[in-house]
Each structure stands twice: as C-alpha cells, then as structure tokens.
Design an enzyme around this catalytic site. Structure first.
Site, PDB file in Angstrom:
ATOM      1  N   PHE A   1     -11.468  -7.834  13.869  1.00  0.00           N
ATOM      2  CA  PHE A   1     -10.776  -8.160  13.107  1.00  0.00           C
ATOM      3  C   PHE A   1     -10.410  -7.149  12.035  1.00  0.00           C
ATOM      4  O   PHE A   1     -11.186  -6.629  11.288  1.00  0.00           O
ATOM      5  CB  PHE A   1     -10.935  -9.596  12.397  1.00  0.00           C
ATOM      6  CG  PHE A   1      -9.687  -9.839  11.514  1.00  0.00           C
ATOM      7  CD1 PHE A   1      -8.551 -10.232  11.819  1.00  0.00           C
ATOM      8  CD2 PHE A   1      -9.880  -9.834  10.049  1.00  0.00           C
ATOM      9  CE1 PHE A   1      -7.552 -10.610  11.006  1.00  0.00           C
ATOM     10  CE2 PHE A   1      -9.135 -10.367   9.363  1.00  0.00           C
ATOM     11  CZ  PHE A   1      -7.893 -10.661   9.342  1.00  0.00           C
ATOM     12  N   GLN A   2      -9.122  -6.732  11.866  1.00  0.00           N
ATOM     13  CA  GLN A   2      -8.664  -5.536  11.043  1.00  0.00           C
ATOM     14  C   GLN A   2      -9.340  -4.413  11.008  1.00  0.00           C
ATOM     15  O   GLN A   2      -9.447  -3.674  10.254  1.00  0.00           O
ATOM     16  CB  GLN A   2      -8.732  -6.265   9.563  1.00  0.00           C
ATOM     17  CG  GLN A   2      -7.502  -7.236   9.417  1.00  0.00           C
ATOM     18  CD  GLN A   2      -7.511  -7.864   7.831  1.00  0.00           C
ATOM     19  OE1 GLN A   2      -8.451  -7.607   6.933  1.00  0.00           O
ATOM     20  NE2 GLN A   2      -6.249  -8.243   7.536  1.00  0.00           N
TER      21      GLN A   2
ATOM     22  N   MET B   1      23.711   9.694   3.043  1.00  0.00           N
ATOM     23  CA  MET B   1      23.585  10.967   4.247  1.00  0.00           C
ATOM     24  C   MET B   1      23.953  10.872   5.404  1.00  0.00           C
ATOM     25  O   MET B   1      24.404  11.784   6.078  1.00  0.00           O
ATOM     26  CB  MET B   1      22.103  11.716   3.691  1.00  0.00           C
ATOM     27  CG  MET B   1      22.046  13.168   4.171  1.00  0.00           C
ATOM     28  SD  MET B   1      23.192  14.108   3.584  1.00  0.00           S
ATOM     29  CE  MET B   1      21.948  14.898   2.329  1.00  0.00           C
TER      30      MET B   1
ATOM     31  N   GLU C   1       0.734  -1.236   0.090  1.00  0.00           N
ATOM     32  CA  GLU C   1      -0.046   0.088  -0.001  1.00  0.00           C
ATOM     33  C   GLU C   1       0.986   1.244  -0.027  1.00  0.00           C
ATOM     34  O   GLU C   1       0.475   2.432  -0.515  1.00  0.00           O
ATOM     35  CB  GLU C   1      -0.913   0.100   1.089  1.00  0.00           C
ATOM     36  CG  GLU C   1      -2.322  -0.793   1.038  1.00  0.00           C
ATOM     37  CD  GLU C   1      -1.901  -2.325   1.635  1.00  0.00           C
ATOM     38  OE1 GLU C   1      -0.531  -2.583   2.037  1.00  0.00           O
ATOM     39  OE2 GLU C   1      -2.659  -3.149   1.591  1.00  0.00           O
TER      40      GLU C   1
ATOM     41  N   LYS D   1     -17.644  -1.332   5.734  1.00  0.00           N
ATOM     42  CA  LYS D   1     -18.183  -2.244   4.686  1.00  0.00           C
ATOM     43  C   LYS D   1     -19.672  -2.289   4.467  1.00  0.00           C
ATOM     44  O   LYS D   1     -20.244  -2.521   3.511  1.00  0.00           O
ATOM     45  CB  LYS D   1     -17.682  -3.630   5.062  1.00  0.00           C
ATOM     46  CG  LYS D   1     -17.584  -4.745   4.075  1.00  0.00           C
ATOM     47  CD  LYS D   1     -16.882  -6.065   4.474  1.00  0.00           C
ATOM     48  CE  LYS D   1     -17.092  -6.994   3.455  1.00  0.00           C
ATOM     49  NZ  LYS D   1     -16.247  -8.217   3.618  1.00  0.00           N
TER      50      LYS D   1
HETATM   51  C1  LIG Z   1      11.957   6.239   6.031  1.00  0.00           C
HETATM   52  C2  LIG Z   1      13.239   7.153   6.159  1.00  0.00           C
HETATM   53  N1  LIG Z   1      13.683   6.350   7.116  1.00  0.00           N
HETATM   54  C3  LIG Z   1      14.855   7.076   7.397  1.00  0.00           C
HETATM   55  C4  LIG Z   1      15.520   8.216   6.932  1.00  0.00           C
HETATM   56  C5  LIG Z   1      16.823   8.744   7.480  1.00  0.00           C
HETATM   57  N2  LIG Z   1      17.689   8.990   6.389  1.00  0.00           N
HETATM   58  C6  LIG Z   1      17.917  10.081   5.605  1.00  0.00           C
HETATM   59  S1  LIG Z   1      18.982  10.129   4.249  1.00  0.00           S
HETATM   60  C7  LIG Z   1      19.103   8.376   4.650  1.00  0.00           C
HETATM   61  C8  LIG Z   1      20.011   7.635   3.774  1.00  0.00           C
HETATM   62  C9  LIG Z   1      19.690   7.110   2.693  1.00  0.00           C
HETATM   63  O1  LIG Z   1      20.522   6.304   2.138  1.00  0.00           O
HETATM   64  P1  LIG Z   1      20.345   5.901   0.337  1.00  0.00           P
HETATM   65  O2  LIG Z   1      18.926   5.698   0.162  1.00  0.00           O
HETATM   66  O3  LIG Z   1      21.499   4.812   0.394  1.00  0.00           O
HETATM   67  O4  LIG Z   1      20.591   7.345  -0.295  1.00  0.00           O
HETATM   68  P2  LIG Z   1      22.263   8.241  -0.236  1.00  0.00           P
HETATM   69  O5  LIG Z   1      21.996   9.330   0.845  1.00  0.00           O
HETATM   70  O6  LIG Z   1      23.265   7.341  -0.081  1.00  0.00           O
HETATM   71  O7  LIG Z   1      21.926   8.939  -1.674  1.00  0.00           O
HETATM   72  C10 LIG Z   1      18.511   8.057   5.951  1.00  0.00           C
HETATM   73  C11 LIG Z   1      18.451   6.682   6.456  1.00  0.00           C
HETATM   74  C12 LIG Z   1      14.637   8.722   6.177  1.00  0.00           C
HETATM   75  N3  LIG Z   1      14.720  10.141   5.444  1.00  0.00           N
HETATM   76  N4  LIG Z   1      13.345   8.164   5.813  1.00  0.00           N
END
Ligand SMILES: Cc1ncc(C[n+]2csc(CCOP(=O)(O)OP(=O)(O)O)c2C)c(N)n1
Lengths: 168, 579
Positions: B130-131, B489, B68, B180
């Site tokens: 349920f659900q 990042m 989803e 529903k």
């Molecule tokens: C759902 C979610 N979980 C955690 C984060 C925190 N976060 C921000 S950037 C990042 C790293 C992303 O890594 P990647 O997808 O490999 O991209 P890159 O920065 O290496 O380009 C994280 C974990 C987020 N933004 N969203």
C-alpha cells in the site's frame, strides 16, 4: 564510429540502472553493457559498447562522469585494448554432423561444453567479429539458442611494466 | 518569520555523545538542524508518521502546504531566493509522485533541493505494498542524485552528502528516500564534519591557459558579446560580470534564467535574446565576432535550434561549472570549466579592452531604436502596461515570481531586474503552477521583501490551493493574476501557426478570483482599467497581509517580438505599437 567505454563505478544498488537510464535518456546507442567486479573492492567495472560521432562520444563520457557513482571513465579506443566476449550457442547436431561442427569450431578455439541427443552447446570467446563469424558458420546446422555476455575489455599494458602483447 | 527555532533539541544537544540512541527520524531532524535548515515544506502521510512525530516538538519550522507540488515549488522558491537548498518532505507513493514535477523543475534550472520521502518498510519494498512507489527509480532522470537509505547508521552521512551534492558544483535536486523501518530504527548519532565523495569533485578553478586564450581573443575582437545565464546568478558573480563587461567593452544579453544577473539598467545591457528577445540582443548574436557564454547552456529558446544562423561569424567562449555543457549544443573555441565567479575573477585580471567602440555604439543604437513595443489602450487594460506598472510602483525593489506563458515573457520584457535572485521563474521545464508556491517560499526566505507572484489565470488554477497557507500563516505575497480569460500563450500559437483554430484554450468560465481568494481569507481586488488597476495595486501593496489582484486584461494580446520555431534569429516578427 564504434567505441568501447570502460567505466569504474561504485558497487551500489541501482548503479547499472543509473547508467542505463542515462544512456537511454540522452539517446545514446548501446550495443552492449557488461558489468562485474573490478580490481578494487567496492568498485565495479562496466564496459559499454556504443557508437556515434566525436561530439556524441565526448558527451557520453562527460555525462557519465556527472553520475555521482561514476569514479572513472575511459574511452578504450584511445588505447590499444583487449576486447573479449563470451558466446554460448546451442546448435542442432546429428551423429552425422557432429564431426563437421567440431571441425568448424576448432580454428576458433571454441569448445563443446554440453552434448544433447540432437544438439551441441558450444562456448567461444573472442572479439565480437570473430563470434559473429562463428555464428554465421554454425547457422546452417540450426541455431537453437544463443547467449552472449557483451564485450568486456581492458587496455593493454595498463599496469606498469607489463606491456607485452600476448595471444590475440 | 524564518528564524531558526532550535529550542527543544538545543536542550538535548550536548547529547551528541556516541552512546545515546535516537530514532532515525530524530536523527534526520538533528541533521537538518546541523545543516542550518530554517524551514521545511511538506505534507504528512503514513510512511512519514515517524518523521512528523519528531517534528511535533517544534524544533524545526514546518510549512504545511496543501499539495506536495505546492510544497516542492515553495522549497524551490526558497532556494532560488537564497541560494540555500530548499527542503521538502512527502510521504511514500502519491506523496512522493506529487513531488516529481517539482524535482524536474529544479533539475532543469539547477536549483538545490533536498527532497525527503518516506517509503514503506524494507520488508515490503518490491511487493506493491500500500502506497509503495519506486520513487528513486521514477526520479532517476530528474535528480542530481538519490539515496534509498537501508540502514539508520547511514542516515547522517547520507544527509550530509545530499546537502553537499545539492548545493555544490552545478546545483540540483537530491532525493533521500527513507523506508519507515529506518525512520523507526534506533541508533547512536554523530553528524559527520566532512564529506568526501570519490566520484564527485567539481572543478571550480579555471585553467590559466584558457584564460590567456580568452584574453587573446578579446584583444582581437571587434564585436564581442556576452551572453550571461543562470550560472551567473547561481555563482553570485554579478559584480564580477559587471567589471568584466565594462573592462572589455562588450554589450551584455541575459537569458531568461540570467535576468537580474546583470542590471537591467546598465548601459551595456541590451535585453533578453531568443524567441521573445530584443532586436538588439538577437542581432548582436547574429553579428558578433566573439561570443562569451557565461553560465549558459545555449538552449533552443535562445539559439532557436538553428545553429546555421547562430553567431556563425563568432568564436565561441564558454564558461561553465559543468564540463558536459561545453560542446553539448554549440562548438566551442575556448572552453573554460570552472565556477563562474572564480573564472570571471581570473578573467578580469589584466584583461585587454576589445576594439569595440563602433560595435558598442551600434548595438546600443539598436537597443534604443528598436525597443519593445505594444499598443496601449485607454479602454482595455494591457498586460504589458500592468507589468510596467508593477515595476514603477515598486521601483523594481521586489522579488517577482512568474508562472509560464505570455505573462512570464512580459515580465521578462517589461520588468528590468536590477539584482540577482529577484526574478524567479521556471525557465527550463516551463512548469505552469510553479510561480505562486515559489513566491510563498521566497517570501519565507525574505520576510521583509515585497514578493509578487505574477501569474496567468491558467497557471494560478494549477496551484492556487496554497492560498490557504498564505492566509493562515499571513505570508504577505501579492498575487497579480494577469487574467486574459484564456491560455494565452497557447492561444497565441494557435492564432499564428494554426490559423486561429482555438482549441481548448478558453478559460472564460474560470471562478471569480476575488471571491476565491476571499473564500480562503485573502484580501482581493479586481481591475478592468488603468484607474482601477492603479488603485487596486496600491491598496494591495499597502495591505500588510497576502493579497490577490485580478487584472482583467485584453485577451487577444500577443507576445512580440517573436521568432517562430524553425526560424533563425534573423527572422523576427516585430510587435506593433508605439509604447
Ligand atoms: C504544467 C503545464 N501544462 C501545460 C503547459 C503548456 N502551456 C504553456 S503556456 C500555457 C498557457 C498558460 O496560460 P496562462 O496561465 O493563462 O498564462 P498566459 O499565457 O495567458 O499568460 C500552457 C497551457 C505548461 N507549460 N505547463
């Protein structure tokens, strides 16, 4: 600064939850919220007592306005307003102190609405500060239970023509 | 691909006569068709069985996601690509809660969505059936509005209102939760022609007095600056913005959400401001004497939360459709509440030119002399080079979605967008896993466009199950995985702020993305150097179907410039290198 905000809302399920959720989420203070019918069928009036600086108060009003179920928002600090709260308090009372308590509550125009073997229930209405004062005076007798409605309020002379200040 | 399929219901359409009865789910479908919905994204389950039964006849195109979250991000991508509300359907309980991230993502970026969830029958609501999940309660803070439909007779009005609320004023997600028994109940049907919601009347026309004040401020300004945001894109006000900027003679900086709202090739454009902004944009913000914010919300990634160092010498003008944005984050000298397009149309009339020639020269000089830089390499593939290559090979004629992280910032920096709605990114919530499903939605909306999903190796693994969808329905999204084998990042922040204590950011053991794609039936390539990258990308672009390119890039690369949290815009850490 303390503000009383009057909010006209659709009388819809969850509307209180929407308002409370918004105020909580945006980190606004809530001293009290009271809600009940308004002059128009289908609409309820909520009275919110909150506090904060000017920017916060502006945000409270604007954010409330964004809720679809909110019809009108009014800061009653910008008007002369009548502010009232209802207090019920059960206070310890023996045969020896009943008269004394009666004497205390009388100037507050409060009344005894229930009598138990060792207690009295007192009802009072007024501004919040007045009810606080009454509670302070009753404290020495032993306060058993307190229920307060929170503030409700209306601007004075809001309806056309009637602008006479009566009572307190 | 995205044409309206109205066959079976069309035949029955003259039956818009009050006496004929339909089930709630049939009524829902008719309402969606009335609204001009071309495609719905969704996933079935017990509480939406009646709705899916109505979909069975094929009157409305439905895209079966594999999660989803994929469905709701795809609906969001569709909405961002077109400006029309995206529609998603999910079942009660876990189906509904799987939509939550997507709704929050749309809410933060003001994207119109209509989210339809089934719920348990009304006699079961509140019993922990349920659900059962209280999805209207759960999503109250992350929706523009929500409905729990208790009577089938209300359904047409609710749908009409939901589409209106989602797409007007400041757009946002609207939830319709349908128990529903309501889907199964029968009623006559008439779609309302008009909508009137007493508590919802967005103000679109700017106040003439404020426009006059704006003109005065411009006439007095020597150092005007336009800060344009997502509101420009939402309002479709790019032409008006160009005319306004040229007439008043002001440089323009666009926020992450505003990229594409003003052409990245225009002589007035000086890049993105803020944490990873250009020197020119940030220094213009520091030194301007008139700051005109248009469809922006002065987010902390732009101001750095340091208002003591943000446009301190400037009068701030703020144009926005949402009155609550004005004065929320910064003190505003001239508030203009209104639709951005209408406001700019008014503002541009008889607008004076600022005495800003010297200032324009100065800001443009900064932009030229302090460009974005990185150290290129012939041995290693540099992510910035890859992004620039994507731009050069498409001539910028593409819709690009990103995930969240370093690659997102590199796209913002190295892919100068020329047109609105060509850049699709989760700016406000910063949702990893957003980009790829959003690309699926964007491609459905624009079948002829080249749609590129630039994603990280981390984010791709959050929603790559939607490869199944693009393979099966031949949706030709091109996925560019900027694979640095780490959560880039986060790694960068740990390097800079936590003395290289790299905690749980290593993704070296990720699956082979080429094999993964192939397992789904999607063609894929791997590139480890420039030659391979050029070749792989060329083939991927030429391939008529979906494609994945695993760009194995340098893993220790950082995004520069950078302003550390807590610092002001004057404390930029500049990148090194010559490119
Ligand atoms: C759902 C979610 N979980 C955690 C984060 C925190 N976060 C921000 S950037 C990042 C790293 C992303 O890594 P990647 O997808 O490999 O991209 P890159 O920065 O290496 O380009 C994280 C974990 C987020 N933004 N969203």
């Amino acid at each position: 600064m303390r503000h009383i905000i009057s909010v006209l809302v659709n009388d819809q399920p969850r509307v209180l939850a929407r308002v409370a959720n918004l105020l909580g989420r945006r980190n606004f203070n809530i001293e009290s919220i009271s809600v009940g019918e308004s002059e128009e069928p289908g609409l309820s009036r909520m009275v919110i007592v909150t506090s904060g600086d000017e920017r916060t108060m502006e945000q409270v009003q604007k954010q409330l306005h964004k809720l679809i179920d909110v019809i009108k928002v009014q800061d009653l600090n910008e008007h002369a307003a009548v502010e009232r709260e209802l207090l019920l308090v059960t206070v310890g009372a023996s045969s020896g102190t009943r008269m004394e308590i009666n004497g205390i509550i009388e100037p507050f125009r409060a009344s005894v609405v229930d009598v138990g073997p060792n207690s009295l229930m007192v009802q009072a209405t007024g501004e919040r500060s007045k009810l606080d004062a009454l509670l302070d005076l009753l404290r020495p007798y032993g306060i058993k239970e307190v229920a307060r409605t929170g503030v409700t309020a209306l601007p004075r002379g809001a309806t056309k023509g009637v602008a006479v200040h009566v009572g307190n | 691909m995205a044409q309206r399929l109205t066959m079976p219901v069309e035949e029955q359409k003259p039956t818009n006569q009050p006496q004929q009865e339909f089930t709630g789910s049939e009524i829902l479908l008719r309402c969606l068709i009335e609204e001009g919905v071309e495609v719905v994204f969704g996933y079935p389950g017990g509480a939406v069985l009646p709705i899916y039964d109505s979909l069975y006849q094929g009157a409305l195109k439905h895209l079966l996601a594999r999660h989803e979250q994929g469905a709701v991000h795809a609906a969001d991508g569709y909405a961002r690509a077109t400006g029309k509300p995206g529609v998603v359907i999910a079942t009660s309980g876990p189906g509904a809660t799987n939509l939550v991230t997507g709704m929050a993502t749309a809410q933060m970026d003001s994207i119109p969505l209509v989210c339809i969830t089934g719920n348990v029958a009304q006699n079961l609501i509140g019993t922990d059936a349920f659900q059962e999940a209280d999805i209207t309660g759960i999503t109250m803070p992350i929706t523009k509005h929500s409905y729990l439909v208790t009577d089938v007779k209300e359904l047409p009005r609710v749908v009409k209102e939901a589409f209106h609320i989602a797409s007007s004023g400041r757009p946002g997600p609207v939830l319709i939760d349908i128990p529903k028994d309501v889907s199964n109940a029968r009623s006559t049907y008439r779609y309302p022609e008009q909508v009137h919601i007493r508590g919802y009347q967005p103000k679109t026309d700017p106040h003439p007095l404020q426009i006059t004040r704006l003109h005065q401020a411009i006439a007095e300004a020597k150092k005007p600056l336009i800060l344009a945001g997502g509101g420009v894109v939402t309002a479709g006000a790019e032409q008006e913005l160009i005319a306004f900027a040229e007439k008043i003679n002001a440089p323009v900086t666009t926020t992450l959400m505003g990229l594409g709202g003003f052409p990245g090739q225009h002589a007035h454009w000086v890049g993105m401001p803020g944490m990873h902004g250009t020197y020119a944009a940030n220094h213009a913000l520091l030194e301007c004497d008139l700051l005109i914010g248009i469809g922006v919300r002065f987010d902390d990634r732009v101001t750095m939360g340091r208002l003591d160092k943000f446009a301190t010498g400037a009068k701030i003008v703020h144009i926005d459709i949402d009155p609550a944005e004005i004065g929320k984050n910064v003190d505003t000298y001239i508030p203009i509440v209104g639709d951005v397009k209408k406001s700019l149309e008014e503002a541009v009339k008889e607008v004076p030119r600022a005495r800003s020639d010297a200032w324009m020269g100065q800001v443009q000089q900064w932009y030229r002399e302090k460009p974005l830089t990185f150290k290129d390499s012939e041995e290693m593939l540099k992510p910035q080079w890859v992004i620039r290559h994507l731009y050069e090979t498409t001539g910028g004629d593409a819709v690009v979605t990103t995930d969240v992280g370093q690659h997102q910032m590199w796209v913002a920096q190295y892919f100068p967008f020329a047109r609105p709605r060509s850049f699709i990114t989760s700016g406000g919530l910063g949702t990893m896993g957003f980009g790829f499903p959003a690309a699926v939605g964007a491609q459905l909306a624009k079948p002829e466009a080249t749609v590129i999903s630039v994603t990280g190796d981390g984010g791709f693994q959050m929603t790559n199950q939607e490869l199944a969808v693009v393979a099966l329905t031949n949706i030709p999204v091109k996925v560019a995985v900027i694979n640095n084998r780490c959560l880039g990042m986060v790694r960068q922040w740990q390097e800079v702020f936590h003395s290289k204590r790299y905690s749980e950011v290593d993704l070296a053991d990720s699956p082979d993305f080429v094999k993964l794609a192939e397992a789904y039936g999607v063609k894929a390539w791997r590139a480890t150097n420039k030659e391979e990258a050029k070749e792989a990308w060329k083939e991927a672009l030429a391939h008529p179907g979906p494609a994945v390119v695993d760009f194995q890039v340098a893993s220790e690369e950082n995004v520069y410039p950078m302003v550390a949290p807590g610092s002001g815009l004057d404390e930029m850490i500049m990148g090194e290198g010559d490119e």
